[in-house]
Design a protein around this motif. Structure first.
Motif, mmCIF file in Angstrom:
data_model
loop_
_atom_site.group_PDB
_atom_site.id
_atom_site.type_symbol
_atom_site.label_atom_id
_atom_site.label_comp_id
_atom_site.label_asym_id
_atom_site.label_seq_id
_atom_site.Cartn_x
_atom_site.Cartn_y
_atom_site.Cartn_z
ATOM 1 N N TRP A 233 0.855 -1.201 0.000
ATOM 2 C CA TRP A 233 0.000 0.000 0.000
ATOM 3 C C TRP A 233 0.884 1.242 0.000
ATOM 4 O O TRP A 233 1.899 1.286 0.686
ATOM 5 C CB TRP A 233 -0.899 0.017 1.239
ATOM 6 C CG TRP A 233 -2.243 -0.624 1.009
ATOM 7 C CD1 TRP A 233 -2.488 -1.952 0.881
ATOM 8 C CD2 TRP A 233 -3.500 0.042 0.888
ATOM 9 N NE1 TRP A 233 -3.824 -2.168 0.687
ATOM 10 C CE2 TRP A 233 -4.479 -0.955 0.684
ATOM 11 C CE3 TRP A 233 -3.904 1.376 0.937
ATOM 12 C CZ2 TRP A 233 -5.834 -0.659 0.537
ATOM 13 C CZ3 TRP A 233 -5.249 1.677 0.787
ATOM 14 C CH2 TRP A 233 -6.191 0.657 0.592
ATOM 15 N N GLY B 61 -0.693 -5.499 2.617
ATOM 16 C CA GLY B 61 -0.799 -4.257 3.386
ATOM 17 C C GLY B 61 -0.131 -4.392 4.739
ATOM 18 O O GLY B 61 0.362 -5.465 5.111
ATOM 19 N N SER B 62 -0.131 -3.296 5.490
ATOM 20 C CA SER B 62 0.561 -3.296 6.785
ATOM 21 C C SER B 62 -0.020 -4.309 7.757
ATOM 22 O O SER B 62 0.697 -4.832 8.621
ATOM 23 C CB SER B 62 0.474 -1.900 7.405
ATOM 24 O OG SER B 62 1.203 -0.984 6.631
ATOM 25 N N PHE B 63 -1.313 -4.570 7.629
ATOM 26 C CA PHE B 63 -1.926 -5.524 8.548
ATOM 27 C C PHE B 63 -1.270 -6.901 8.454
ATOM 28 O O PHE B 63 -1.248 -7.659 9.430
ATOM 29 C CB PHE B 63 -3.432 -5.644 8.237
ATOM 30 C CG PHE B 63 -4.207 -6.400 9.263
ATOM 31 C CD1 PHE B 63 -4.454 -5.842 10.505
ATOM 32 C CD2 PHE B 63 -4.683 -7.676 9.003
ATOM 33 C CE1 PHE B 63 -5.165 -6.543 11.473
ATOM 34 C CE2 PHE B 63 -5.396 -8.385 9.957
ATOM 35 C CZ PHE B 63 -5.641 -7.815 11.196
ATOM 36 N N GLU B 64 -0.718 -7.214 7.292
ATOM 37 C CA GLU B 64 -0.093 -8.530 7.084
ATOM 38 C C GLU B 64 1.360 -8.579 7.592
ATOM 39 O O GLU B 64 1.973 -9.655 7.605
ATOM 40 C CB GLU B 64 -0.119 -8.894 5.589
ATOM 41 C CG GLU B 64 -1.473 -9.347 5.062
ATOM 42 C CD GLU B 64 -2.520 -8.258 4.982
ATOM 43 O OE1 GLU B 64 -2.189 -7.149 4.524
ATOM 44 O OE2 GLU B 64 -3.673 -8.495 5.402
ATOM 45 N N VAL C 102 3.238 1.845 5.252
ATOM 46 C CA VAL C 102 2.820 3.255 5.277
ATOM 47 C C VAL C 102 1.309 3.285 5.467
ATOM 48 O O VAL C 102 0.556 2.899 4.568
ATOM 49 C CB VAL C 102 3.211 3.978 3.972
ATOM 50 C CG1 VAL C 102 2.678 5.409 3.989
ATOM 51 C CG2 VAL C 102 4.722 3.972 3.773
ATOM 52 N N ILE D 54 -1.894 5.648 6.112
ATOM 53 C CA ILE D 54 -2.328 7.042 6.016
ATOM 54 C C ILE D 54 -3.796 7.122 6.426
ATOM 55 O O ILE D 54 -4.637 6.369 5.916
ATOM 56 C CB ILE D 54 -2.127 7.584 4.589
ATOM 57 C CG1 ILE D 54 -0.643 7.479 4.192
ATOM 58 C CG2 ILE D 54 -2.600 9.034 4.494
ATOM 59 C CD1 ILE D 54 -0.322 7.913 2.775
ATOM 60 N N HIS E 58 -10.476 2.715 10.398
ATOM 61 C CA HIS E 58 -9.580 1.677 9.903
ATOM 62 C C HIS E 58 -8.125 1.913 10.324
ATOM 63 O O HIS E 58 -7.426 1.031 10.822
ATOM 64 C CB HIS E 58 -9.693 1.670 8.370
ATOM 65 C CG HIS E 58 -9.152 0.458 7.722
ATOM 66 N ND1 HIS E 58 -7.844 0.371 7.309
ATOM 67 C CD2 HIS E 58 -9.730 -0.726 7.404
ATOM 68 C CE1 HIS E 58 -7.647 -0.812 6.759
ATOM 69 N NE2 HIS E 58 -8.763 -1.497 6.812
HETATM 70 C C1 DLZ Z 1 -7.373 -1.555 3.615
HETATM 71 C C2 DLZ Z 1 -6.200 -0.663 3.847
HETATM 72 C C3 DLZ Z 1 -6.365 0.727 3.957
HETATM 73 C C4 DLZ Z 1 -7.684 1.390 3.874
HETATM 74 N N1 DLZ Z 1 -5.303 1.535 4.130
HETATM 75 C C5 DLZ Z 1 -4.067 0.998 4.197
HETATM 76 C C6 DLZ Z 1 -2.936 1.839 4.378
HETATM 77 O O1 DLZ Z 1 -2.997 3.073 4.434
HETATM 78 N N2 DLZ Z 1 -1.722 1.233 4.465
HETATM 79 C C7 DLZ Z 1 -1.559 -0.125 4.413
HETATM 80 O O2 DLZ Z 1 -0.422 -0.597 4.518
HETATM 81 N N3 DLZ Z 1 -2.629 -0.937 4.231
HETATM 82 C C8 DLZ Z 1 -3.853 -0.408 4.119
HETATM 83 N N4 DLZ Z 1 -4.933 -1.228 3.929
HETATM 84 C C9 DLZ Z 1 -4.719 -2.682 3.731
HETATM 85 C C10 DLZ Z 1 -4.625 -3.477 5.047
HETATM 86 O O3 DLZ Z 1 -3.374 -3.259 5.678
HETATM 87 C C11 DLZ Z 1 -4.719 -5.002 4.733
HETATM 88 O O4 DLZ Z 1 -3.820 -5.333 3.708
HETATM 89 C C12 DLZ Z 1 -6.118 -5.404 4.303
HETATM 90 O O5 DLZ Z 1 -7.074 -4.980 5.225
HETATM 91 C C13 DLZ Z 1 -6.215 -6.954 4.132
HETATM 92 O O6 DLZ Z 1 -5.964 -7.608 5.365
#
Ligand code: DLZ
Length: 203
Positions: free
Chosen positions: A28, A61-64, A124, A126, A132
């Motif tokens: 992301w 994304g960062s969640f992973e 990153v 934002i 979220h």
């Molecule tokens: C969904 C999402 C959003 C809205 N914003 C970001 C962000 O600013 N930075 C980032 O690294 N990831 C974002 N994601 C994706 C989530 O981290 C994750 O990949 C998804 O929710 C799937 O688990």
């Protein structure tokens, strides 16, 4: 202009030549991510980490990031996406090492196995219109802390938690003003070497 903020240099210039470092990054906000990863890789190499010992793995994304860092440390992944040569192919930071992976081609096998002396998690985040951002910032920072404490491998917190695009750009050295800001990826590279070296000493 001088500032009281930011990291101060150590008295010791740590030698990274025997270290193996993994960078796990989200995709992301990719332009900012690429600058941060490049900054981290540049400092790792400047401090002697061999290009073949810098392994780069991307996640959506960062969640992973926490899960991937844990798996990379455990060595249970089959292969990483790229090594430093691949990611920085167009930038040529002075390596003579042949690139075993082409951007478009199939990665050579295997490219990455542990153990790693340190992992740098780069993302990153934002802030948007919903909650979220808050949930992900909170869970990711706590989980990355847990990964390093559970595994004993230092995990460098390379996650920008910015309130707007400009804040994130400035922290990757991509600011729009005359002062482009500072690339925090460089600090994360240096922090990884210090923590990896000290962890070897601490046992
Ligand atoms: C969904 C999402 C959003 C809205 N914003 C970001 C962000 O600013 N930075 C980032 O690294 N990831 C974002 N994601 C994706 C989530 O981290 C994750 O990949 C998804 O929710 C799937 O688990």
């Amino acid at each position: 202009m001088s500032t009281i903020k930011g990291i101060s240099q150590t008295e010791v210039a740590y030698d990274g030549s025997a270290l193996r470092v993994a960078i796990v990054h989200a995709r992301w906000n990719r332009v900012i991510i690429d600058a941060l990863v490049s900054g981290a890789v540049a400092k790792l190499k400047e401090r002697g980490v061999k290009e073949n010992n810098i392994i780069i793995q991307s996640v959506p994304g960062s969640f992973e990031l926490p899960f991937a860092c844990q798996k990379v440390i455990a060595g249970s992944h089959i292969q990483a996406n790229a090594n430093a040569t691949d990611l920085l192919g167009g930038l040529n930071l002075g390596s003579s090492t042949p690139n075993p992976i082409s951007r478009s081609g199939t990665p050579a096998l295997p490219t990455a196995t542990g153990p790693f002396d340190a992992v740098i998690a780069i993302g990153v985040l934002i802030k948007g219109a919903t909650m979220h951002f808050e949930y992900i910032c909170d869970s990711v920072s706590h989980a990355l802390m847990r990964v390093q404490l559970d595994t004993g491998v230092p995990v460098i917190f390379g996650v920008l938690t910015a309130l707007n695009d400009d804040q994130a750009l400035e922290r990757a050295g991509l600011g729009k003003g005359e002062d482009k800001g500072h690339n925090h990826g460089e600090d994360w590279g240096i922090a990884a070497i210090e923590m990896a070296t000290q962890t070897r000493r601490w046992g």
